[in-house]
Design a protein around this motif. Structure first.
Motif, PDB file in Angstrom:
ATOM      1  N   GLU A 196       0.834  -1.199   0.000  1.00  0.00           N
ATOM      2  CA  GLU A 196       0.000   0.000   0.000  1.00  0.00           C
ATOM      3  C   GLU A 196       0.874   1.256   0.000  1.00  0.00           C
ATOM      4  O   GLU A 196       2.017   1.241   0.458  1.00  0.00           O
ATOM      5  N   ALA A 197       0.326   2.347  -0.535  1.00  0.00           N
ATOM      6  CA  ALA A 197       1.050   3.618  -0.586  1.00  0.00           C
ATOM      7  C   ALA A 197       1.432   4.074   0.816  1.00  0.00           C
ATOM      8  O   ALA A 197       0.717   3.814   1.792  1.00  0.00           O
ATOM      9  N   GLU A 198       2.584   4.728   0.907  1.00  0.00           N
ATOM     10  CA  GLU A 198       3.096   5.207   2.191  1.00  0.00           C
ATOM     11  C   GLU A 198       3.318   6.718   2.141  1.00  0.00           C
ATOM     12  O   GLU A 198       3.247   7.331   1.069  1.00  0.00           O
ATOM     13  N   ALA A 199       3.632   7.285   3.290  1.00  0.00           N
ATOM     14  CA  ALA A 199       3.917   8.720   3.354  1.00  0.00           C
ATOM     15  C   ALA A 199       5.221   9.014   2.631  1.00  0.00           C
ATOM     16  O   ALA A 199       6.193   8.257   2.741  1.00  0.00           O
ATOM     17  N   ALA A 200       5.250  10.101   1.880  1.00  0.00           N
ATOM     18  CA  ALA A 200       6.454  10.481   1.147  1.00  0.00           C
ATOM     19  C   ALA A 200       7.559  10.882   2.116  1.00  0.00           C
ATOM     20  O   ALA A 200       7.306  11.392   3.214  1.00  0.00           O
ATOM     21  N   ALA A 201       8.810  10.625   1.705  1.00  0.00           N
ATOM     22  CA  ALA A 201       9.960  11.008   2.522  1.00  0.00           C
ATOM     23  C   ALA A 201      10.060  12.529   2.613  1.00  0.00           C
ATOM     24  O   ALA A 201       9.728  13.245   1.670  1.00  0.00           O
ATOM     25  N   VAL A 202      10.526  13.007   3.756  1.00  0.00           N
ATOM     26  CA  VAL A 202      10.684  14.443   3.986  1.00  0.00           C
ATOM     27  C   VAL A 202      12.165  14.734   4.218  1.00  0.00           C
ATOM     28  O   VAL A 202      12.846  14.015   4.954  1.00  0.00           O
ATOM     29  N   SER A 203      12.667  15.793   3.589  1.00  0.00           N
ATOM     30  CA  SER A 203      14.082  16.142   3.708  1.00  0.00           C
ATOM     31  C   SER A 203      14.295  17.301   4.668  1.00  0.00           C
ATOM     32  O   SER A 203      13.407  18.126   4.884  1.00  0.00           O
ATOM     33  N   GLY A 205       1.646  10.107 -14.875  1.00  0.00           N
ATOM     34  CA  GLY A 205       1.883   9.214 -13.759  1.00  0.00           C
ATOM     35  C   GLY A 205       2.865   9.897 -12.830  1.00  0.00           C
ATOM     36  O   GLY A 205       3.345  10.999 -13.116  1.00  0.00           O
ATOM     37  N   ALA A 206       3.200   9.261 -11.717  1.00  0.00           N
ATOM     38  CA  ALA A 206       4.123   9.900 -10.774  1.00  0.00           C
ATOM     39  C   ALA A 206       4.817   8.855  -9.920  1.00  0.00           C
ATOM     40  O   ALA A 206       4.323   7.733  -9.734  1.00  0.00           O
ATOM     41  N   PHE A 207       5.988   9.241  -9.428  1.00  0.00           N
ATOM     42  CA  PHE A 207       6.728   8.418  -8.458  1.00  0.00           C
ATOM     43  C   PHE A 207       7.255   9.346  -7.385  1.00  0.00           C
ATOM     44  O   PHE A 207       7.941  10.319  -7.682  1.00  0.00           O
ATOM     45  N   GLU A 208       6.933   9.045  -6.119  1.00  0.00           N
ATOM     46  CA  GLU A 208       7.430   9.834  -5.004  1.00  0.00           C
ATOM     47  C   GLU A 208       8.179   8.925  -4.043  1.00  0.00           C
ATOM     48  O   GLU A 208       7.684   7.874  -3.637  1.00  0.00           O
ATOM     49  N   ILE A 209       9.384   9.307  -3.700  1.00  0.00           N
ATOM     50  CA  ILE A 209      10.241   8.496  -2.844  1.00  0.00           C
ATOM     51  C   ILE A 209       9.698   8.467  -1.420  1.00  0.00           C
ATOM     52  O   ILE A 209       9.322   9.501  -0.858  1.00  0.00           O
ATOM     53  N   THR A 210       9.650   7.246  -0.855  1.00  0.00           N
ATOM     54  CA  THR A 210       9.223   7.095   0.545  1.00  0.00           C
ATOM     55  C   THR A 210      10.362   6.625   1.439  1.00  0.00           C
ATOM     56  O   THR A 210      10.256   6.692   2.662  1.00  0.00           O
ATOM     57  N   GLY A 242       9.120   3.767  -3.189  1.00  0.00           N
ATOM     58  CA  GLY A 242       8.347   4.941  -3.540  1.00  0.00           C
ATOM     59  C   GLY A 242       6.952   4.582  -3.999  1.00  0.00           C
ATOM     60  O   GLY A 242       6.669   3.431  -4.366  1.00  0.00           O
ATOM     61  N   ASN A 243       6.074   5.564  -3.964  1.00  0.00           N
ATOM     62  CA  ASN A 243       4.704   5.387  -4.426  1.00  0.00           C
ATOM     63  C   ASN A 243       4.642   5.615  -5.929  1.00  0.00           C
ATOM     64  O   ASN A 243       4.950   6.702  -6.403  1.00  0.00           O
ATOM     65  N   ASN A 294       3.008   1.324  -3.323  1.00  0.00           N
ATOM     66  CA  ASN A 294       4.417   1.471  -2.999  1.00  0.00           C
ATOM     67  C   ASN A 294       5.203   0.303  -3.583  1.00  0.00           C
ATOM     68  O   ASN A 294       4.810  -0.853  -3.446  1.00  0.00           O
ATOM     69  N   VAL A 295       6.296   0.606  -4.241  1.00  0.00           N
ATOM     70  CA  VAL A 295       7.156  -0.424  -4.829  1.00  0.00           C
ATOM     71  C   VAL A 295       8.591  -0.216  -4.367  1.00  0.00           C
ATOM     72  O   VAL A 295       9.025   0.908  -4.126  1.00  0.00           O
ATOM     73  N   THR A 296       9.326  -1.328  -4.240  1.00  0.00           N
ATOM     74  CA  THR A 296      10.724  -1.279  -3.821  1.00  0.00           C
ATOM     75  C   THR A 296      11.572  -2.055  -4.806  1.00  0.00           C
ATOM     76  O   THR A 296      11.241  -3.203  -5.145  1.00  0.00           O
TER      77      THR A 296
END
Length: 222
Positions: free
Chosen positions: A31-38, A132-137, A151-152, A161-163
């Motif tokens: 399942e989708a997760e929260a995006a990483a924060v820098s 489409g989109a990809f966001e790093i988690t 990332g999602n 979410n895929v790894t």
């Protein structure tokens, strides 16, 4: 004669083994997760879209098709050479088939985009979902200098979410993220056309659920 036949079967078995080994490993999907924060101290990089791309490959009983999809834009944040966060958009209207030419190429691309008259909405339905989109988690160090990138991935209005493993290199003001080839089950994103797990009585006219991807993104320090 028996020895010759045995040698032939040995060659076939070896070839089958080699082909099997070359099959891309399916990405761990959840399942989708929260995006990483820098942190505010990280360095920003902006994707060079002309040198970034996604290679794709689809499979069916009669063969394969392959091509590319363009990266629309992307921003990443890096801390001392370590990728912290980032997002890139995928231009789904740019789906390109490179293994065919002429009318066959035109027809295949239109079908994948879901723009064929009477078959609107097939495959990626780019009229309704042009991006489409990809966001790093998250990231995690792996063996052989690789990084497991999570990332999602958002396609056709669905997000999971895929790894998968990537190689991250830095050179001067540039960072390059290159994934190993990996596969996803397209039906998890609602891309159901020709799937024998979704539709009955397809015979040998089905298309494999597994779709292979390989991502390359090059970005420059902002």
């Amino acid at each position: 004669m028996k020895k010759q036949v045995l040698n032939i079967f040995t060659v076939i078995a070896l070839c089958t083994a080699v082909v099997g080994c070359k099959k891309a490993k399916e990405a761990n999907t959840s399942e989708a997760e929260a995006a990483a924060v820098s942190e505010s101290t990280t360095q920003k990089y902006v994707a060079n879209v002309t040198e970034s791309t996604i290679e794709w490959k689809g499979f069916k009983p009669t063969g394969t098709h392959n091509g590319t999809v363009a990266i629309e834009s992307g921003v990443f944040h890096v801390d001392n050479g370590t990728l912290q966060s980032g997002t890139f958009l995928i231009d789904m209207t740019s789906i390109n088939a490179i293994d065919v030419e002429g009318d066959q190429k035109k027809n295949l691309e239109a079908h994948l985009k879901g723009t064929v008259e009477g078959k609107e909405g097939d495959f990626f339905d780019v009229t309704k979902f042009p991006s489409g989109a990809f966001e790093i988690t998250g990231t995690q160090a792996a063996e052989a200098g690789k990084t497991m990138l999570s990332g999602n991935l958002a396609l056709k209005g669905n997000k999971h979410n895929v790894t998968f493993p990537v190689t991250i290199t830095t050179e001067g003001d540039f960072i390059t993220i290159t994934s190993d080839a990996f596969s996803i089950d397209r039906t998890k994103w609602g891309i159901n056309y020709g799937s024998k797990t979704i539709f009955d009585n397809l015979g040998d006219k089905f298309i494999n659920d597994e779709m292979e991807l390989k991502i390359t993104v090059k970005a420059k320090k902002a």
